[in-house]
Design an enzyme around this catalytic site. Structure first.
Site, PDB file in Angstrom:
ATOM      1  N   ASP A 143       0.262  -1.198  -0.049  1.00  0.00           N
ATOM      2  CA  ASP A 143       0.126  -0.241  -0.356  1.00  0.00           C
ATOM      3  C   ASP A 143       0.759   1.232   0.590  1.00  0.00           C
ATOM      4  OD1 ASP A 143      -1.522   1.692   0.090  1.00  0.00           O
ATOM      5  OD2 ASP A 143      -3.058   1.534   2.187  1.00  0.00           O
ATOM      6  N   SER A 190      -2.262  14.639 -15.291  1.00  0.00           N
ATOM      7  CA  SER A 190      -4.165  13.888 -16.052  1.00  0.00           C
ATOM      8  C   SER A 190      -4.096  15.126 -16.791  1.00  0.00           C
ATOM      9  CB  SER A 190      -4.595  13.841 -15.221  1.00  0.00           C
ATOM     10  OG  SER A 190      -6.288  14.674 -15.100  1.00  0.00           O
ATOM     11  N   TYR A 234      -8.359  15.997  -6.556  1.00  0.00           N
ATOM     12  CA  TYR A 234      -7.622  15.074  -7.136  1.00  0.00           C
ATOM     13  C   TYR A 234      -6.868  16.224  -8.171  1.00  0.00           C
ATOM     14  CZ  TYR A 234      -7.064  11.588 -11.106  1.00  0.00           C
ATOM     15  OH  TYR A 234      -6.187  11.353 -12.235  1.00  0.00           O
ATOM     16  N   ALA A 293      -6.118  18.907  -8.198  1.00  0.00           N
ATOM     17  CA  ALA A 293      -4.960  20.017  -7.205  1.00  0.00           C
ATOM     18  C   ALA A 293      -3.535  18.713  -7.307  1.00  0.00           C
ATOM     19  CB  ALA A 293      -5.186  20.502  -6.064  1.00  0.00           C
ATOM     20  N   SER A 294      -3.889  17.512  -6.909  1.00  0.00           N
ATOM     21  CA  SER A 294      -2.749  16.824  -7.195  1.00  0.00           C
ATOM     22  C   SER A 294      -2.092  16.661  -8.079  1.00  0.00           C
ATOM     23  CB  SER A 294      -3.330  15.637  -6.305  1.00  0.00           C
ATOM     24  OG  SER A 294      -3.940  14.644  -7.437  1.00  0.00           O
TER      25      SER A 294
HETATM   26  N1  LIG Z   1      -8.269   6.766 -16.512  1.00  0.00           N
HETATM   27  C1  LIG Z   1      -8.488   7.722 -16.106  1.00  0.00           C
HETATM   28  O1  LIG Z   1      -9.063   8.491 -16.563  1.00  0.00           O
HETATM   29  C2  LIG Z   1      -6.955   8.885 -16.364  1.00  0.00           C
HETATM   30  C3  LIG Z   1      -6.997   9.786 -16.434  1.00  0.00           C
HETATM   31  C4  LIG Z   1      -5.823  10.727 -16.227  1.00  0.00           C
HETATM   32  C5  LIG Z   1      -4.686  10.295 -15.551  1.00  0.00           C
HETATM   33  N2  LIG Z   1      -5.276   9.228 -14.411  1.00  0.00           N
HETATM   34  C6  LIG Z   1      -4.235   8.442 -13.907  1.00  0.00           C
HETATM   35  O2  LIG Z   1      -3.521   7.499 -14.733  1.00  0.00           O
HETATM   36  C7  LIG Z   1      -3.283   6.205 -13.378  1.00  0.00           C
HETATM   37  C8  LIG Z   1      -3.477   5.455 -13.391  1.00  0.00           C
HETATM   38  O3  LIG Z   1      -4.977   5.156 -12.839  1.00  0.00           O
HETATM   39  P1  LIG Z   1      -5.759   4.336 -14.046  1.00  0.00           P
HETATM   40  O4  LIG Z   1      -6.375   5.193 -15.174  1.00  0.00           O
HETATM   41  O5  LIG Z   1      -5.226   3.433 -14.939  1.00  0.00           O
HETATM   42  O6  LIG Z   1      -6.599   3.622 -12.656  1.00  0.00           O
HETATM   43  P2  LIG Z   1      -7.232   2.100 -12.150  1.00  0.00           P
HETATM   44  O7  LIG Z   1      -7.102   1.640 -13.060  1.00  0.00           O
HETATM   45  O8  LIG Z   1      -8.160   2.187 -10.783  1.00  0.00           O
HETATM   46  O9  LIG Z   1      -5.625   1.980 -11.535  1.00  0.00           O
HETATM   47  C9  LIG Z   1      -4.935   2.333 -10.201  1.00  0.00           C
HETATM   48  C10 LIG Z   1      -4.364   1.460  -9.741  1.00  0.00           C
HETATM   49  O10 LIG Z   1      -3.776   2.528  -8.748  1.00  0.00           O
HETATM   50  C11 LIG Z   1      -3.472   0.567  -7.638  1.00  0.00           C
HETATM   51  N3  LIG Z   1      -3.426   1.811  -7.054  1.00  0.00           N
HETATM   52  C12 LIG Z   1      -4.405   2.527  -5.850  1.00  0.00           C
HETATM   53  N4  LIG Z   1      -4.166   2.646  -4.801  1.00  0.00           N
HETATM   54  C13 LIG Z   1      -2.955   2.022  -4.425  1.00  0.00           C
HETATM   55  C14 LIG Z   1      -2.221   1.840  -2.721  1.00  0.00           C
HETATM   56  N5  LIG Z   1      -2.540   2.894  -1.968  1.00  0.00           N
HETATM   57  N6  LIG Z   1      -1.303   1.520  -2.743  1.00  0.00           N
HETATM   58  C15 LIG Z   1      -0.588   0.852  -4.522  1.00  0.00           C
HETATM   59  N7  LIG Z   1      -1.457   1.014  -5.521  1.00  0.00           N
HETATM   60  C16 LIG Z   1      -2.434   1.389  -5.253  1.00  0.00           C
HETATM   61  C17 LIG Z   1      -4.231  -0.240  -7.677  1.00  0.00           C
HETATM   62  O11 LIG Z   1      -4.453  -0.988  -7.670  1.00  0.00           O
HETATM   63  P3  LIG Z   1      -4.537  -2.007  -6.143  1.00  0.00           P
HETATM   64  O12 LIG Z   1      -5.929  -1.280  -6.515  1.00  0.00           O
HETATM   65  O13 LIG Z   1      -4.108  -2.917  -6.490  1.00  0.00           O
HETATM   66  O14 LIG Z   1      -3.600  -1.134  -5.139  1.00  0.00           O
HETATM   67  C18 LIG Z   1      -4.020   0.220  -9.798  1.00  0.00           C
HETATM   68  O15 LIG Z   1      -3.402  -0.484  -9.430  1.00  0.00           O
HETATM   69  C19 LIG Z   1      -3.893   7.531 -12.014  1.00  0.00           C
HETATM   70  O16 LIG Z   1      -2.412   8.295 -11.823  1.00  0.00           O
HETATM   71  C20 LIG Z   1      -4.751   8.143 -12.879  1.00  0.00           C
HETATM   72  O17 LIG Z   1      -4.496   8.798 -11.778  1.00  0.00           O
HETATM   73  C21 LIG Z   1      -6.425   8.136 -14.677  1.00  0.00           C
END
Ligand SMILES: NC(=O)c1ccc[n+]([C@@H]2O[C@H](COP(=O)([O-])OP(=O)(O)OC[C@H]3O[C@@H](n4cnc5c(N)ncnc54)[C@H](OP(=O)(O)O)[C@@H]3O)[C@@H](O)[C@H]2O)c1
Length: 269
Positions: free
Chosen positions: A66, A143, A156, A158-159
């Site tokens: 985590d 993002s 989010y 802002a982060s």
């Molecule tokens: N999808 C979009 O529309 C979008 C757009 C812009 C940017 N992003 C960015 O893309 C990145 C990937 O997100 P995604 O879209 O692929 O979403 P996702 O499918 O929800 O993937 C998020 C990943 O982060 C892991 N995670 C969450 N909390 C965690 C923790 N406390 N410790 C370790 N791992 C953790 C999750 O795994 P576990 O739950 O197994 O820990 C999962 O593998 C993120 O930074 C997100 O902000 C996404």
């Protein structure tokens, strides 16, 4: 000074590799990398991602941690120091959203977003820099939301503004040290993101009106890796997303606020 990062034979740590973009990073890097360390909290999902990788590709290790906690981040560093795995690429991809009004958010929820999106990304970058062999690469996943304030996704967005600023500063600062830093700024991408960002009982977060910006995870990840290989400090995958990012930057703030108020009055879209 501009550096390029050679993807062939790289040894990568990928955070958030159990789903979405992180899993796709693993799939696209596996045929080119020498070794991958996939990190997330859900062990079964990590194992499923490993099974989905092409056979005979990179050596793959899994770590359940985590990263929103000191203990989880320490576990990652301990795992690196206890093995012969010497990474030269960090994909700081793990991230969490939180859809809904800020005043209604449980404080723990806001803290989780900040801990993962800002603290973990910053501290892992700091801790891995001396551990990354050169030439090194760091891909920070930000993002499109970094380009503007986003009501009902305020913490989010802002982060991610922090992530983009941090990444672009490091891209300049670290280039002379043989470290290529690239900031990947995706628009809406179908992954587990919306589900994870939804509060219990909260509205459906897979909002309408995002169609033209939507990109498949495969294209987002390919654009991020290509930008890293080329040494670009930042990339917005897709022409529409790149145009939107430009527009959000140049729009006069009062006009942007007015558009955001109208969107909020419609209940978001
Ligand atoms: N999808 C979009 O529309 C979008 C757009 C812009 C940017 N992003 C960015 O893309 C990145 C990937 O997100 P995604 O879209 O692929 O979403 P996702 O499918 O929800 O993937 C998020 C990943 O982060 C892991 N995670 C969450 N909390 C965690 C923790 N406390 N410790 C370790 N791992 C953790 C999750 O795994 P576990 O739950 O197994 O820990 C999962 O593998 C993120 O930074 C997100 O902000 C996404």
């Amino acid at each position: 000074m501009k550096t390029r990062f050679p993807l062939e034979g790289c040894r990568a740590v990928i955070t958030g590799a159990s789903s979405g973009l992180g899993a796709e990073f693993a799939r696209q890097l596996a045929p080119r990398a020498a070794a991958l360390l996939l990190v997330a909290r859900r062990e079964a999902e990590l194992a499923a991602v490993r099974r989905s990788l092409p056979p005979g590709s990179a050596e793959v290790r899994l770590l359940v941690a985590d990263l929103a906690t000191d203990a989880g981040r320490d576990a990652l560093l301990a795992a690196l120091d206890a093995t012969a795995f010497r990474p030269n690429l960090l994909v700081n991809n793990a991230g969490l959203g939180d859809y809904g009004r800020f005043d209604a958010a449980p404080a723990a929820r806001s803290r989780a977003v900040l801990e993962l999106n800002i603290t973990a990304l910053t501290l892992l970058t700091h801790a891995l820099l001396p551990r990354l062999t050169r030439p090194a690469g760091i891909l920070q996943v930000s993002s499109l939301g970094a380009s503007l304030p986003v009501p009902e996704l305020a913490v989010y967005a802002a982060s991610k503004a922090y992530v983009s600023s941090f990444a672009e500063a490091l891209a300049v600062e670290l280039a002379p040290c043989g470290v290529t830093v690239t900031c990947l700024c995706p628009g809406p991408t179908p992954t587990g993101f919306s589900g994870a960002a939804r509060r219990p009982g909260g509205p459906d977060t897979d909002r309408r009106g995002t169609g033209p910006l939507r990109m498949p995870p495969e294209a987002v990840v390919a654009a991020g890796l290509a930008a890293l290989a080329a040494g670009r400090p930042s990339v917005h995958p897709g022409r529409t997303v790149a145009f939107a990012a430009w527009l959000f930057r140049v729009l006069p703030r009062p006009l942007l606020w007015s558009l955001l108020r109208r969107r909020a009055a419609r209940g978001g879209d």
